[in-house]
Design an enzyme around this catalytic site. Structure first.
Site, PDB file in Angstrom:
ATOM      1  N   LYS A  48       0.801  -1.236   0.000  1.00 47.81           N
ATOM      2  CA  LYS A  48       0.000   0.000   0.000  1.00 47.81           C
ATOM      3  C   LYS A  48       0.822   1.269   0.000  1.00 47.81           C
ATOM      4  CE  LYS A  48      -3.301  -2.518   2.778  1.00 47.81           C
ATOM      5  NZ  LYS A  48      -2.301  -3.559   3.136  1.00 47.81           N
ATOM      6  N   LYS A 119       8.353 -16.431  -7.042  1.00 53.53           N
ATOM      7  CA  LYS A 119       8.454 -17.431  -8.118  1.00 53.53           C
ATOM      8  C   LYS A 119       7.509 -17.178  -9.294  1.00 53.53           C
ATOM      9  CE  LYS A 119       8.018 -20.684  -4.794  1.00 53.53           C
ATOM     10  NZ  LYS A 119       8.612 -20.138  -3.605  1.00 53.53           N
ATOM     11  N   VAL A 149      14.384 -21.336  -5.879  1.00 47.94           N
ATOM     12  CA  VAL A 149      14.451 -22.774  -5.554  1.00 47.94           C
ATOM     13  C   VAL A 149      15.510 -22.974  -4.466  1.00 47.94           C
ATOM     14  CG1 VAL A 149      14.867 -25.102  -6.442  1.00 47.94           C
ATOM     15  CG2 VAL A 149      13.882 -23.361  -7.948  1.00 47.94           C
ATOM     16  N   LEU A 153      20.375 -21.686  -1.091  1.00 46.30           N
ATOM     17  CA  LEU A 153      21.277 -22.707  -1.656  1.00 46.30           C
ATOM     18  C   LEU A 153      21.575 -22.392  -3.126  1.00 46.30           C
ATOM     19  CD1 LEU A 153      19.595 -25.971  -0.269  1.00 46.30           C
ATOM     20  CD2 LEU A 153      21.611 -24.795   0.629  1.00 46.30           C
ATOM     21  N   GLY A 205       5.690 -22.793  12.672  1.00 44.84           N
ATOM     22  CA  GLY A 205       5.749 -21.802  11.579  1.00 44.84           C
ATOM     23  C   GLY A 205       6.434 -22.332  10.334  1.00 44.84           C
ATOM     24  N   GLU A 208       2.820 -22.919   5.613  1.00 47.53           N
ATOM     25  CA  GLU A 208       2.033 -21.703   5.403  1.00 47.53           C
ATOM     26  C   GLU A 208       0.913 -21.710   6.451  1.00 47.53           C
ATOM     27  OE1 GLU A 208       2.615 -19.290   3.173  1.00 47.53           O
ATOM     28  OE2 GLU A 208       4.400 -20.360   2.534  1.00 47.53           O
ATOM     29  N   LYS A 223       8.738 -24.996  -8.262  1.00 46.52           N
ATOM     30  CA  LYS A 223      10.210 -25.018  -8.208  1.00 46.52           C
ATOM     31  C   LYS A 223      10.770 -25.964  -9.274  1.00 46.52           C
ATOM     32  CE  LYS A 223      10.292 -23.808  -3.337  1.00 46.52           C
ATOM     33  NZ  LYS A 223      10.236 -24.299  -1.986  1.00 46.52           N
ATOM     34  N   GLY A 342      13.224 -20.081   4.964  1.00 40.84           N
ATOM     35  CA  GLY A 342      13.492 -19.208   6.107  1.00 40.84           C
ATOM     36  C   GLY A 342      13.932 -17.838   5.614  1.00 40.84           C
TER      37      GLY A 342
HETATM   38  N1  LIG Z   1      10.110 -16.917   3.509  1.00 43.21           N
HETATM   39  C1  LIG Z   1      10.828 -17.850   2.850  1.00 43.21           C
HETATM   40  O1  LIG Z   1      11.410 -18.777   3.435  1.00 43.21           O
HETATM   41  C2  LIG Z   1      10.965 -17.758   1.350  1.00 43.21           C
HETATM   42  C3  LIG Z   1      11.869 -18.599   0.676  1.00 43.21           C
HETATM   43  C4  LIG Z   1      12.033 -18.455  -0.709  1.00 43.21           C
HETATM   44  C5  LIG Z   1      11.264 -17.534  -1.392  1.00 43.21           C
HETATM   45  N2  LIG Z   1      10.344 -16.768  -0.702  1.00 43.21           N
HETATM   46  C6  LIG Z   1       9.523 -15.816  -1.452  1.00 43.21           C
HETATM   47  O2  LIG Z   1       9.862 -14.488  -1.051  1.00 43.21           O
HETATM   48  C7  LIG Z   1       8.711 -13.652  -1.228  1.00 43.21           C
HETATM   49  C8  LIG Z   1       8.471 -12.878   0.058  1.00 43.21           C
HETATM   50  O3  LIG Z   1       8.221 -13.794   1.097  1.00 43.21           O
HETATM   51  P1  LIG Z   1       7.887 -13.277   2.575  1.00 43.21           P
HETATM   52  O4  LIG Z   1       7.900 -14.476   3.441  1.00 43.21           O
HETATM   53  O5  LIG Z   1       8.775 -12.117   2.897  1.00 43.21           O
HETATM   54  O6  LIG Z   1       6.380 -12.736   2.376  1.00 43.21           O
HETATM   55  P2  LIG Z   1       5.567 -11.731   3.330  1.00 43.21           P
HETATM   56  O7  LIG Z   1       6.129 -11.734   4.700  1.00 43.21           O
HETATM   57  O8  LIG Z   1       4.130 -12.059   3.116  1.00 43.21           O
HETATM   58  O9  LIG Z   1       5.876 -10.271   2.714  1.00 43.21           O
HETATM   59  C9  LIG Z   1       5.397  -9.870   1.473  1.00 43.21           C
HETATM   60  C10 LIG Z   1       5.623  -8.377   1.323  1.00 43.21           C
HETATM   61  O10 LIG Z   1       5.248  -7.995  -0.005  1.00 43.21           O
HETATM   62  C11 LIG Z   1       4.380  -6.853   0.080  1.00 43.21           C
HETATM   63  N3  LIG Z   1       3.549  -6.793  -1.130  1.00 43.21           N
HETATM   64  C12 LIG Z   1       2.523  -7.600  -1.488  1.00 43.21           C
HETATM   65  N4  LIG Z   1       2.038  -7.217  -2.703  1.00 43.21           N
HETATM   66  C13 LIG Z   1       2.791  -6.161  -3.097  1.00 43.21           C
HETATM   67  C14 LIG Z   1       2.788  -5.331  -4.241  1.00 43.21           C
HETATM   68  N5  LIG Z   1       1.918  -5.500  -5.227  1.00 43.21           N
HETATM   69  N6  LIG Z   1       3.704  -4.326  -4.315  1.00 43.21           N
HETATM   70  C15 LIG Z   1       4.595  -4.121  -3.315  1.00 43.21           C
HETATM   71  N7  LIG Z   1       4.653  -4.884  -2.203  1.00 43.21           N
HETATM   72  C16 LIG Z   1       3.754  -5.889  -2.095  1.00 43.21           C
HETATM   73  C17 LIG Z   1       3.609  -7.078   1.361  1.00 43.21           C
HETATM   74  O11 LIG Z   1       2.974  -5.905   1.768  1.00 43.21           O
HETATM   75  P3  LIG Z   1       1.692  -5.945   2.787  1.00 43.21           P
HETATM   76  O12 LIG Z   1       2.290  -6.196   4.133  1.00 43.21           O
HETATM   77  O13 LIG Z   1       1.118  -4.578   2.635  1.00 43.21           O
HETATM   78  O14 LIG Z   1       0.794  -7.033   2.302  1.00 43.21           O
HETATM   79  C18 LIG Z   1       4.775  -7.516   2.265  1.00 43.21           C
HETATM   80  O15 LIG Z   1       5.531  -6.383   2.652  1.00 43.21           O
HETATM   81  C19 LIG Z   1       7.546 -14.579  -1.604  1.00 43.21           C
HETATM   82  O16 LIG Z   1       7.348 -14.542  -2.998  1.00 43.21           O
HETATM   83  C20 LIG Z   1       8.034 -15.957  -1.166  1.00 43.21           C
HETATM   84  O17 LIG Z   1       7.462 -17.003  -1.929  1.00 43.21           O
HETATM   85  C21 LIG Z   1      10.201 -16.842   0.640  1.00 43.21           C
END
Ligand SMILES: NC(=O)c1ccc[n+]([C@@H]2O[C@H](COP(=O)([O-])OP(=O)(O)OC[C@H]3O[C@@H](n4cnc5c(N)ncnc54)[C@H](OP(=O)(O)O)[C@@H]3O)[C@@H](O)[C@H]2O)c1
Length: 362
Positions: A48, A119, A149, A153, A205, A208, A223, A342
């Site tokens: 936002k 992804k 992926v 790593l 945690g 999801e 992946k 993570g």
């Molecule tokens: N966590 C892991 O272990 C991991 C590993 C590999 C890859 N990933 C990938 O990394 C990405 C982020 O993961 P996360 O765990 O950090 O997710 P998260 O905690 O849900 O954070 C997502 C962030 O993106 C923001 N957002 C959503 N839509 C947006 C848009 N259109 N424009 C700008 N910002 C936007 C959200 O804002 P709001 O708070 O306003 O919604 C929030 O700040 C995901 O694609 C996930 O699949 C994560």
């Protein structure tokens, strides 16, 4: 030698994005001194709001964001960056958004390289995949996504280097999901019902918030598709044979109802466990196989029984493990193993992409 100046706009300050800023602030001084690269995070956003200011040295950047971020609009960002002067611009997609990728074209045409933890861009249809690469080539920009992926790593880089150097990759197989790794490692080791392990994984945690997103197999399938496309295979998501671990009657309906009915999953998983050969364990595995020189490979995501002494069978905790079979390595695959999820390792992987881009392409 002139110090390289890199400007970063970070989209997404959730788990991964905020950890990335924290890691960057700790390493920043060292990067300037040792590598002669000056990196600035000139704008950061959530879904936002956007803060159009350099937070690289802000001690309490969260507070500054709360106080000064304005309504988020891509045009604002593009106008703002055209006023700044740097050697390279990088947009980081640390969102979990399915729609944000529609901005990639505008960003690339405006001079941004893209780094993504998200992804989506690599798993939409093949036409989108190709069109994105065409735009990147026309604008001489790069798209790095090592964390798509196996989080931090070095899986994509390794596969790309092998493929680009002419090594024939004949199969890629592995446990790609930290949550499903944990669930089946524990279920195989302990004599307790599946529902209890699943609940523990959710409570820690690892899954999801709605564990069906993990159990559906879609994330593992995405992946595997990304790796197949690294080998120039033209597979679509629909080509993937996915064993969905959720019983059909539980795939819809709200999360709470599903979480309250976990014990109904116990009998079928116990049956699969009991039906195995002695010394075998269950693993949820993604497998890319077949003739990988054809336009399309075979992609399968399923629960399999493997010998406990094998690499996959000896997995522990939430580790991911990927086996890469190639012609030179023969029957003994190259194995990459370690924390596969993570915020900390993922942010470190994104940071690695920033440094790769800054050092080699700026
Ligand atoms: N966590 C892991 O272990 C991991 C590993 C590999 C890859 N990933 C990938 O990394 C990405 C982020 O993961 P996360 O765990 O950090 O997710 P998260 O905690 O849900 O954070 C997502 C962030 O993106 C923001 N957002 C959503 N839509 C947006 C848009 N259109 N424009 C700008 N910002 C936007 C959200 O804002 P709001 O708070 O306003 O919604 C929030 O700040 C995901 O694609 C996930 O699949 C994560």
């Amino acid at each position: 030698m002139k110090t390289k100046k890199i400007h970063i706009v970070l989209f997404g300050i959730g788990n991964v994005g905020s950890t990335l800023i924290d890691q960057f602030q700790k390493a920043n001084q060292q990067i300037v001194e040792q590598q002669d690269i000056q990196i600035e995070f000139i704008a950061i956003s959530n879904s936002k709001k956007i803060l159009l200011a350099d937070i690289s040295r802000e001690e309490d950047w969260r507070q500054t964001f709360e106080a000064s971020a304005i309504t988020y609009d891509l045009e604002n960002v593009l106008n703002y960056v055209s006023l700044t002067h740097c050697d390279q611009l990088i947009a980081i997609d640390a969102t979990a958004s399915t729609s944000f990728v529609q901005y990639y074209d505008r960003l690339i045409q405006h001079g941004f390289h893209i780094i993504s933890a998200n992804k989506i861009a690599n798993t939409l249809d093949f036409d989108f995949y190709n069109a994105l690469r065409k735009t990147l080539k026309e604008n001489k920009k790069l798209f790095l996504y090592e964390t798509n992926v196996g989080a931090g790593l070095p899986i994509i880089d390794t596969i790309r280097n092998l493929h680009d150097s002419g090594e024939n990759i004949t199969r890629i197989r592995g446990v790609f999901s930290g949550s499903l790794s944990y669930i089946f490692n524990q279920f195989s080791n302990e004599d307790v019902p599946f529902s209890r392990i699943l609940k523990a994984a959710a409570d820690k945690g690892y899954t999801e918030p709605d564990p069906r997103e993990d159990l559906s197999g879609n994330d593992v399938a995405r992946k595997l598709l990304i790796l197949a496309r690294e080998l120039d295979l033209q597979n679509e998501f629909d080509d993937i044979d996915i064993e969905n671990l959720i019983p059909v009657d539980k795939r819809t309906g709200n999360k709470e109802a599903f979480l309250n009915s976990l014990t109904e999953l116990d009998a079928s998983f116990q049956e699969a466990k009991n039906a195995q050969e002695k010394g075998h364990v269950l693993r949820y595995v993604g497998d890319l196989y077949g003739d990988l020189f054809q336009p399309k490979g075979n992609l399968k995501v399923s629960l399999v029984s493997v010998p406990q002494e094998s690499s996959l069978g000896s997995l522990k905790g939430t580790d991911a493990l990927i086996e890469i079979f190639t012609e030179s390595y023969g029957d003994q695959p190259m194995v990459i193993q370690g924390a596969g999820a993570g915020a900390s390792v993922t942010a470190r992987g994104v940071f690695g992409d920033i440094m790769r881009l800054a050092k080699n392409h700026a």
